[in-house]
Design an enzyme around this catalytic site. Sequence first.
Site, PDB file in Angstrom:
ATOM      1  N   CYS A   1       0.836  -1.192   0.000  1.00 29.11           N
ATOM      2  CA  CYS A   1       0.000   0.000   0.000  1.00 29.11           C
ATOM      3  C   CYS A   1       0.880   1.254   0.000  1.00 29.11           C
ATOM      4  CB  CYS A   1      -0.902   0.004   1.228  1.00 29.11           C
ATOM      5  SG  CYS A   1      -2.034   1.428   1.272  1.00 29.11           S
TER       6      CYS A   1
ATOM      7  N   HIS B   1      -2.225  -4.080   4.902  1.00 27.77           N
ATOM      8  CA  HIS B   1      -2.024  -3.702   6.304  1.00 27.77           C
ATOM      9  C   HIS B   1      -3.373  -3.410   6.954  1.00 27.77           C
ATOM     10  CE1 HIS B   1      -2.597   0.773   5.913  1.00 27.77           C
ATOM     11  NE2 HIS B   1      -2.394   0.469   4.648  1.00 27.77           N
TER      12      HIS B   1
ATOM     13  N   ARG C   1       2.989   4.756   6.345  1.00 31.21           N
ATOM     14  CA  ARG C   1       3.405   3.983   7.517  1.00 31.21           C
ATOM     15  C   ARG C   1       3.870   2.573   7.179  1.00 31.21           C
ATOM     16  NH1 ARG C   1      -2.250   4.925  10.383  1.00 31.21           N
ATOM     17  NH2 ARG C   1      -2.795   4.441   8.231  1.00 31.21           N
TER      18      ARG C   1
ATOM     19  N   CYS D   1      -6.126   0.032   6.860  1.00 27.42           N
ATOM     20  CA  CYS D   1      -5.883   0.637   5.539  1.00 27.42           C
ATOM     21  C   CYS D   1      -7.039   1.576   5.163  1.00 27.42           C
ATOM     22  CB  CYS D   1      -5.741  -0.463   4.496  1.00 27.42           C
ATOM     23  SG  CYS D   1      -5.408   0.169   2.835  1.00 27.42           S
TER      24      CYS D   1
ATOM     25  N   ASP E   1       0.415   3.806   1.693  1.00 31.62           N
ATOM     26  CA  ASP E   1       0.385   4.387   3.043  1.00 31.62           C
ATOM     27  C   ASP E   1       1.807   4.650   3.562  1.00 31.62           C
ATOM     28  OD1 ASP E   1       0.228   4.496   6.012  1.00 31.62           O
ATOM     29  OD2 ASP E   1      -1.882   4.019   5.687  1.00 31.62           O
TER      30      ASP E   1
HETATM   31 ZN   LIG Z   1      -3.387   1.209   3.005  1.00 31.70          ZN
END
Ligand SMILES: [Zn+2]
Length: 224
Positions: free
Chosen positions: A43, A99, A47, A102, A45
């Site tokens: 992803c 994750h 993080r 998400c 993202d």
């Molecule tokens: Zn995500």
Amino acid sequence: MSQDLKELFESNRRWSQEAQARTPDFFSRLLQQQVPQYLWIGCADSRVPANEILGLLPGDVFVHRNVANVVVHSDLNALSVMQYAIDMLQVRHVMVVGHYGCGGVMAALQNRRIGLADNWIRHVQDVRNKHRPWIDGMPDEEMRMRALCELNVLEQSLNVCETTIVQDAWQRGQQVVVHGWVYGLHNGLLEDLRITAAAVDDVMPAYGSALAALKERFDAEWNN
Ligand SMILES: [Zn+2]
């Protein structure tokens, strides 16, 4: 924060110096060629940075990231990354890494409109729809959310296995193993969802057993 982001360049200089202090020929070695063993499809993202989570250095992992780690058969971007990684770099492992928590998966689950990405997240809603009666039967949203994050990993891993790129690699006897993992933002740990496939004949049994194990785990949780 300065307008020209000086602090990032300073931080980059420090990082470069430290890398060279640890391994004097670090960059000159990387200059020769890259021989990563892994292709990470994860992803976007912030993080969930692939190298950092795996504790790997530049040169160790080839990476493709998008919102909600989706693998679509007509996505030229993802397919190009996969083709280069598998055919040219000969990576041994491809991991689809979702994750928990998400945002893309949450928007899909809750039919939340966020903009252009709604059209992309449709693919995650397809995953939700495929497993809808089971997901809807869950007692709360937090559990539905976790389940859809995991289901999305299984479905996207299946999509990886079904690409012409992976199918062709297996056909010519190339060793490529596809994995489906999920990452916990809360503890920094990866978990293997065990949809591991290394040959055409592995795919449906691996998908079937991973899906059964996933459902069994969630069913046990809410029946307790
Ligand atoms: Zn995500």
